[in-house]
Design a protein around this motif. Sequence first.
Motif, mmCIF file in Angstrom:
data_model
loop_
_atom_site.group_PDB
_atom_site.id
_atom_site.type_symbol
_atom_site.label_atom_id
_atom_site.label_comp_id
_atom_site.label_asym_id
_atom_site.label_seq_id
_atom_site.Cartn_x
_atom_site.Cartn_y
_atom_site.Cartn_z
ATOM 1 N N GLN C 139 0.830 -1.200 0.000
ATOM 2 C CA GLN C 139 0.000 0.000 0.000
ATOM 3 C C GLN C 139 0.866 1.252 0.000
ATOM 4 N N GLN C 140 1.976 1.186 0.750
ATOM 5 C CA GLN C 140 2.871 2.346 0.769
ATOM 6 C C GLN C 140 3.444 2.575 -0.618
ATOM 7 N N MET C 141 3.822 1.475 -1.294
ATOM 8 C CA MET C 141 4.331 1.587 -2.660
ATOM 9 C C MET C 141 3.292 2.228 -3.564
ATOM 10 N N LEU C 142 2.053 1.775 -3.412
ATOM 11 C CA LEU C 142 0.964 2.289 -4.234
ATOM 12 C C LEU C 142 0.762 3.773 -3.974
ATOM 13 N N ALA C 143 0.831 4.153 -2.675
ATOM 14 C CA ALA C 143 0.620 5.555 -2.326
ATOM 15 C C ALA C 143 1.679 6.441 -2.958
ATOM 16 N N ILE C 144 2.915 5.927 -3.026
ATOM 17 C CA ILE C 144 3.982 6.696 -3.667
ATOM 18 C C ILE C 144 3.816 6.643 -5.188
ATOM 19 N N ALA C 145 3.534 5.443 -5.696
ATOM 20 C CA ALA C 145 3.456 5.265 -7.143
ATOM 21 C C ALA C 145 2.424 6.174 -7.788
ATOM 22 N N ARG C 146 1.267 6.306 -7.140
ATOM 23 C CA ARG C 146 0.211 7.081 -7.791
ATOM 24 C C ARG C 146 0.572 8.551 -7.919
ATOM 25 N N ILE C 147 1.425 9.048 -7.027
ATOM 26 C CA ILE C 147 1.859 10.437 -7.125
ATOM 27 C C ILE C 147 2.873 10.592 -8.256
ATOM 28 N N LEU C 148 3.655 9.538 -8.465
ATOM 29 C CA LEU C 148 4.706 9.629 -9.476
ATOM 30 C C LEU C 148 4.159 9.807 -10.876
ATOM 31 N N ARG C 149 2.938 9.344 -11.061
ATOM 32 C CA ARG C 149 2.330 9.443 -12.376
ATOM 33 C C ARG C 149 1.963 10.886 -12.712
ATOM 34 N N THR C 150 1.786 11.686 -11.659
ATOM 35 C CA THR C 150 1.196 13.003 -11.868
ATOM 36 C C THR C 150 2.183 14.060 -12.346
ATOM 37 N N ILE C 156 5.871 15.133 -0.887
ATOM 38 C CA ILE C 156 5.824 15.248 0.574
ATOM 39 C C ILE C 156 5.370 13.910 1.141
ATOM 40 N N LEU C 157 6.186 13.316 2.023
ATOM 41 C CA LEU C 157 5.833 12.010 2.585
ATOM 42 C C LEU C 157 5.803 12.075 4.106
ATOM 43 N N ASP C 158 4.742 11.545 4.688
ATOM 44 C CA ASP C 158 4.591 11.535 6.142
ATOM 45 C C ASP C 158 4.836 10.127 6.661
ATOM 46 N N GLU C 159 5.992 9.946 7.322
ATOM 47 C CA GLU C 159 6.341 8.647 7.911
ATOM 48 C C GLU C 159 6.161 7.472 6.946
ATOM 49 N N PRO C 160 6.866 7.479 5.814
ATOM 50 C CA PRO C 160 6.657 6.423 4.831
ATOM 51 C C PRO C 160 7.056 5.031 5.312
ATOM 52 N N THR C 161 7.972 4.936 6.279
ATOM 53 C CA THR C 161 8.423 3.589 6.642
ATOM 54 C C THR C 161 7.761 3.067 7.906
ATOM 55 N N GLU C 162 6.838 3.817 8.442
ATOM 56 C CA GLU C 162 6.225 3.424 9.716
ATOM 57 C C GLU C 162 5.569 2.050 9.637
ATOM 58 N N GLY C 163 5.927 1.199 10.546
ATOM 59 C CA GLY C 163 5.279 -0.110 10.647
ATOM 60 C C GLY C 163 5.626 -1.078 9.545
ATOM 61 N N LEU C 164 6.689 -0.799 8.776
ATOM 62 C CA LEU C 164 7.007 -1.689 7.655
ATOM 63 C C LEU C 164 8.245 -2.536 7.941
ATOM 64 N N ALA C 165 8.279 -3.719 7.326
ATOM 65 C CA ALA C 165 9.414 -4.626 7.509
ATOM 66 C C ALA C 165 10.665 -4.049 6.859
ATOM 67 N N PRO C 166 11.845 -4.365 7.398
ATOM 68 C CA PRO C 166 13.115 -3.816 6.894
ATOM 69 C C PRO C 166 13.303 -3.988 5.386
ATOM 70 N N ILE C 168 11.025 -4.021 3.066
ATOM 71 C CA ILE C 168 10.206 -3.012 2.376
ATOM 72 C C ILE C 168 10.810 -1.620 2.549
ATOM 73 N N VAL C 169 11.289 -1.366 3.766
ATOM 74 C CA VAL C 169 11.907 -0.064 4.034
ATOM 75 C C VAL C 169 13.062 0.159 3.066
ATOM 76 N N GLN C 170 13.830 -0.908 2.862
ATOM 77 C CA GLN C 170 14.945 -0.851 1.910
ATOM 78 C C GLN C 170 14.444 -0.471 0.527
#
Lengths: 295, 335, 233
Positions: C139-150, C156-166, C168-170
């Motif tokens: 979902q985090q990838m999707l949230a970033i990806a959809r902005i990239l299209r625009t 601007i990202l608010d805590e993109p790595t919160e609660g994610l496995a290492p 994914i963070v990588q």
Amino acid sequence: MTMIFGIPIQAFLGQLLIGLINGSFYALLSLGLAVIFGLLRVINFAHGAQYMLGAFVALLLLQYLGVNYWLALFLAPLIVGLFGALVERALLSRLYKLDPLYGLLFTFGLALTIEGTFRYLYGASGQPYSVPPLLAGGTNLGFMFLPNYRGWVVVVSLVACIGTWLLIEKTKLGSYLRAATENPVLVQAFGINVPMLLTLTYGLGAGLAAFAGVLAAPVYQVSPLMGTNLIIVVFAVVVVGGMGSIMGAILTGYMLGVAEGLTKVFYPEASNIVIFVIMAIVLLLRPAGLFGRDA
Amino acid sequence: MAPMSETTTREHSPAAGRSAATTTTQLIILGIGLVLLAAAPLFFYPIFLMKLLCFALFACAFNLLLGYTGLLSFGHATFFGGAAYFTAHAVKEWGFTPEFGVLLGVLGAAALGLVMGFFAIRRQGIYFAMITLALSQMFYFFCLQAEFTKGEDGIQSVPRGHLFGVIDLSVSTNMYYFVLAVFVVGMVIIWRFVNSPFGMILKSIRENEQRAISLGYSVQYYKLGAFVMSAALAGLAGGVKALVFQFATLTDVTWQMSGEVILMTLLGGIGTLIGPIFGAGLVVTLQNYLATSDFPVTIITGIVFMVCVLLFRRGLVGEFYASRLGRKLGFEHRT
Amino acid sequence: MTPLLQVSGLNAWYGESHVLHGVDMTIGEGETITILGRNGVGKTTTLRTIVGIVRARRGRIDFAGTDMMQVPLHRTAHKGIGFVPEERGIFSTLTVEENLMLPPVVTGGGMNLEEIYELFPNLLERRTSQGTKLSGGEQQMLAIARILRTGVKMLILDEPTEGLAPVIVQRIGDVLGKLKARGMTILLVEQNFRFASRIADRFYLMDHGRMVGDFPVSELPVRMDELHKVLGV
């Protein structure tokens, strides 16, 4: 004469058809209400008045401009939808940041004003609107006689319902609507003009109601009172169905219409309250409604 | 529903502070009010005044639910009109004395309130309103078809009888003071109720239901209690009204009547104790004037509704409390 | 270098609560900035106020020469600001692809659908699934990806790595690194400053609704003690 459940099959199917027709209107109107509520969080009490406006616009277009039924089917929803959009833009939108009950009270006031105006201008009795010649008469189906216009009502309302469903579930505009229903602020932050979307949605809802009104004109007579008692039943339909789902609103409308029709066959005294009774039962067993997603 | 609650920006913080209006100010105003009401029949038609008092009580009873508990009922006509029917029937057909007739009306309304509330409370907010509307419409259809209500004609020629068997209520003055007494008693009950522990909990439910639940309150029971109380008091108003006008009709159980009492409360001031009295006064007076003319009342009602919701949400009394004079007298933050 | 984003004296309110007390910040084009601070000091509010979600605000926000204070919320993206909120904001009533296609394209500089699916192959696989059926990382990838299209200029990202496995963070770090290489300006709020230090050029330190420090990434080792004190970690 064939009998079914102890009554002549003609009578049974006749009532079933009436039930389907009423159901078509319940479906169209609860669909409009659900669409408006989903995005605007407002219960459009004026929905019944907009339905009545649709019928009246069709009548007046015919009387003063000679516009026929077929053109009216497009023009009336357009006119009423535009009027609705104007009201939303100018007035209703100021209430979104308040308790949603204010929206209900506002649209209640709007309904009274519209109904009162038409009642003042045209009196309380109904005026006839003739069935368009193309759809006059009936077809003998063997087991029953089907008035063509009534068959048309059922078919076209089904098409309109499914068309609206497709618009919302399968198109890009629909995705804007669905997303804005979930998180309007984020959708705006993406660059989508949500306030315009809200206006459009209210206009669409009003237009749908008006469309139902034009359909209803040849069936029920055009009267200033035709909307208000209907809208209360539609409220009950919407409570039974739950407003979270478009398809749910459509299905519930048809189901309850048929239920009402069947009640008329077997227990006619209860027919005008059966939908309320079903509502009470659903509230006991499944408070969120049959298809409800919100609490 | 908190009349000033908004979701993102707030114009006011909701009324939570203690009132600074001194008890003396309150008592003086109350005293003046009572004197005026007692002397009123010398200046106005008693029937008009009695109608006003009945609707004032009806609106205040309704406000118990809307202003204090935050629940919008669109079906209060059921209690008002239903009680009118019960009282009318009891007095006319069963020969009850007026006080027992009204009592029956109250009990009947309370019972209806229990049933309607039981179903409506299962949902919140908008759904609650729609359910009350639908159930009220169901009651309307029942009244349309039932035998004892006499359908379209309604119950006519209801005798006013003798209060406690002695006081002849067909004498206007007697009837007026009876109605005034009932009104005062009703207002005292509402006032005590609102300031009781039960009433306080209702207010906290209105402000923040989730919090009340987390504090351990059985919110549903409180709401139901408020609903029944409101219904019973509306029934009190309705039963008395049946005696005042000496008839009970279908008009009293229609959704239009439910809408009217909402308007009275909105106009007067949701969440204020005496606001609905003024709202009722205004609406009843207006209706009186318009009744003789050809003017479409529905249109005016509709427009006033819209204007109030858009521009005048605090209502007459609410606006007064927030005004310079009101604040000087210490009425700010008053509920 | 004229800054891409210039924030001066920014004050903001949540209802009656005065949350930002005069925030000052400058971001140059192509820079990656991270805001650090304890919970509740106003980091998320700062982001939301810049984007325009918080409207009770005073001060100056200049972005690419435009006074953003006058810009209505639904025009912010069109000025070139893309936002990935803390809660990610994936719509449950939309499919993955619908979520991806939702934000309208604001300039021609964005990635096209093919490029996005190349960068995020798992989104291609799941494109007809319901948006919220994806894992947190996806979902985090999707949230970033959809902005990239625009085609926005600043992300601007608010805590993109919160609660994610290492792992994914990588991956997120890789994606942001790639974007940075393409010239994207990035404003980040992050608790994980090991992650932030990999891509950030500069840090802002925030406390009690205002900026209390600002230093380049090279100074991070020197500042560790100070950071530990202010951040309470």
